[in-house]
Design a protein around this motif. Structure first.
Motif, PDB file in Angstrom:
ATOM      1  N   ILE A  41     -50.710  37.992  42.387  1.00  0.00           N
ATOM      2  CA  ILE A  41     -51.535  36.844  42.019  1.00  0.00           C
ATOM      3  C   ILE A  41     -52.852  36.948  42.782  1.00  0.00           C
ATOM      4  N   PRO A  42     -53.982  36.748  42.095  1.00  0.00           N
ATOM      5  CA  PRO A  42     -55.276  36.820  42.784  1.00  0.00           C
ATOM      6  C   PRO A  42     -55.380  35.767  43.885  1.00  0.00           C
ATOM      7  N   ASP A  43     -56.199  36.062  44.894  1.00  0.00           N
ATOM      8  CA  ASP A  43     -56.353  35.150  46.037  1.00  0.00           C
ATOM      9  C   ASP A  43     -56.925  33.798  45.632  1.00  0.00           C
ATOM     10  N   VAL A  44     -57.817  33.784  44.639  1.00  0.00           N
ATOM     11  CA  VAL A  44     -58.411  32.526  44.191  1.00  0.00           C
ATOM     12  C   VAL A  44     -57.323  31.599  43.648  1.00  0.00           C
ATOM     13  N   VAL A  45     -56.378  32.145  42.918  1.00  0.00           N
ATOM     14  CA  VAL A  45     -55.295  31.348  42.350  1.00  0.00           C
ATOM     15  C   VAL A  45     -54.325  30.919  43.446  1.00  0.00           C
ATOM     16  N   LYS A  46     -54.091  31.781  44.422  1.00  0.00           N
ATOM     17  CA  LYS A  46     -53.196  31.426  45.529  1.00  0.00           C
ATOM     18  C   LYS A  46     -53.737  30.245  46.337  1.00  0.00           C
ATOM     19  N   GLU A  47     -55.055  30.144  46.438  1.00  0.00           N
ATOM     20  CA  GLU A  47     -55.659  29.052  47.192  1.00  0.00           C
ATOM     21  C   GLU A  47     -55.497  27.713  46.475  1.00  0.00           C
ATOM     22  N   HIS A  48     -55.504  27.717  45.147  1.00  0.00           N
ATOM     23  CA  HIS A  48     -55.393  26.482  44.353  1.00  0.00           C
ATOM     24  C   HIS A  48     -54.357  26.686  43.244  1.00  0.00           C
ATOM     25  N   PRO A  49     -53.066  26.721  43.588  1.00  0.00           N
ATOM     26  CA  PRO A  49     -52.062  27.054  42.574  1.00  0.00           C
ATOM     27  C   PRO A  49     -51.915  26.002  41.476  1.00  0.00           C
ATOM     28  N   PHE A  50     -52.143  24.729  41.773  1.00  0.00           N
ATOM     29  CA  PHE A  50     -51.944  23.699  40.758  1.00  0.00           C
ATOM     30  C   PHE A  50     -53.172  23.523  39.880  1.00  0.00           C
ATOM     31  N   ILE A  51     -54.361  23.684  40.462  1.00  0.00           N
ATOM     32  CA  ILE A  51     -55.588  23.511  39.691  1.00  0.00           C
ATOM     33  C   ILE A  51     -55.754  24.646  38.684  1.00  0.00           C
ATOM     34  N   ARG A  52     -55.346  25.845  39.041  1.00  0.00           N
ATOM     35  CA  ARG A  52     -55.528  27.005  38.170  1.00  0.00           C
ATOM     36  C   ARG A  52     -54.367  27.218  37.203  1.00  0.00           C
ATOM     37  N   ASN A  53     -53.342  26.377  37.239  1.00  0.00           N
ATOM     38  CA  ASN A  53     -52.184  26.541  36.379  1.00  0.00           C
ATOM     39  C   ASN A  53     -52.482  25.908  35.010  1.00  0.00           C
ATOM     40  N   PRO A  54     -52.418  26.692  33.929  1.00  0.00           N
ATOM     41  CA  PRO A  54     -52.758  26.147  32.606  1.00  0.00           C
ATOM     42  C   PRO A  54     -51.780  25.080  32.129  1.00  0.00           C
ATOM     43  N   VAL A  55     -50.547  25.119  32.589  1.00  0.00           N
ATOM     44  CA  VAL A  55     -49.579  24.097  32.182  1.00  0.00           C
ATOM     45  C   VAL A  55     -49.990  22.743  32.746  1.00  0.00           C
ATOM     46  N   PHE A  56     -50.331  22.704  34.028  1.00  0.00           N
ATOM     47  CA  PHE A  56     -50.759  21.458  34.637  1.00  0.00           C
ATOM     48  C   PHE A  56     -52.070  20.970  34.027  1.00  0.00           C
ATOM     49  N   LEU A  57     -52.973  21.884  33.755  1.00  0.00           N
ATOM     50  CA  LEU A  57     -54.243  21.496  33.147  1.00  0.00           C
ATOM     51  C   LEU A  57     -54.030  20.898  31.762  1.00  0.00           C
ATOM     52  N   SER A  58     -53.161  21.507  30.963  1.00  0.00           N
ATOM     53  CA  SER A  58     -52.929  20.985  29.618  1.00  0.00           C
ATOM     54  C   SER A  58     -52.243  19.624  29.663  1.00  0.00           C
ATOM     55  N   ILE A  59     -51.303  19.425  30.594  1.00  0.00           N
ATOM     56  CA  ILE A  59     -50.664  18.114  30.735  1.00  0.00           C
ATOM     57  C   ILE A  59     -51.695  17.073  31.154  1.00  0.00           C
ATOM     58  N   LEU A  60     -52.538  17.413  32.113  1.00  0.00           N
ATOM     59  CA  LEU A  60     -53.556  16.482  32.589  1.00  0.00           C
ATOM     60  C   LEU A  60     -54.547  16.132  31.491  1.00  0.00           C
ATOM     61  N   ILE A  61     -55.072  17.131  30.799  1.00  0.00           N
ATOM     62  CA  ILE A  61     -56.052  16.889  29.745  1.00  0.00           C
ATOM     63  C   ILE A  61     -55.427  16.107  28.596  1.00  0.00           C
ATOM     64  N   GLY A  62     -54.217  16.462  28.203  1.00  0.00           N
ATOM     65  CA  GLY A  62     -53.538  15.742  27.126  1.00  0.00           C
ATOM     66  C   GLY A  62     -53.278  14.291  27.484  1.00  0.00           C
ATOM     67  N   THR A  63     -52.830  14.049  28.718  1.00  0.00           N
ATOM     68  CA  THR A  63     -52.565  12.677  29.152  1.00  0.00           C
ATOM     69  C   THR A  63     -53.848  11.854  29.179  1.00  0.00           C
TER      70      THR A  63
END
Length: 79
Positions: A41-63
C-alpha cells in the motif's frame, strides 16, 4: 412532513448505518488476516486509510446526497 417522508428517512438512515457497520466489520477481518494477499500500500494511503478508501467515500457521498434530497423535498412540501 408526511409519514411517508419520515419512514423513508428512517429507512435511508438505517441502511446507511448498516452499510457503515458492515464495512467496518469487513475492514477488521482484513486486518486480522496474515499473509501476502495484495501488493504494498502506498505511504499516502497508509497515512489516511479512511479518507482514501473508496467504500467510505461512496457511503459518505451517498448519505450526504440522500440527506440533501430529503431536506429539499421536506422544505418544498412545507412551503
Amino acid at each position: 412532513m408526511s409519514i411517508f417522508m419520515i419512514v423513508l428517512s428512517l429507512i435511508v438512515l438505517a441502511l446507511a448505518g448498516y452499510s457503515l457497520v458492515y464495512t467496518f466489520r469487513l475492514a477488521g477481518q482484513e486486518k486480522r488476516l496474515k499473509g501476502d494477499f495484495d501488493t504494498d500500500i502506498p505511504d499516502v494511503v497508509k497515512e489516511h486509510p479512511f479518507i482514501r478508501n473508496p467504500v467510505f467515500l461512496s457511503i459518505l457521498i451517498g448519505t450526504i446526497l440522500i440527506t440533501l434530497f430529503i431536506i429539499y423535498w421536506s422544505i418544498r412540501y412545507l412551503s
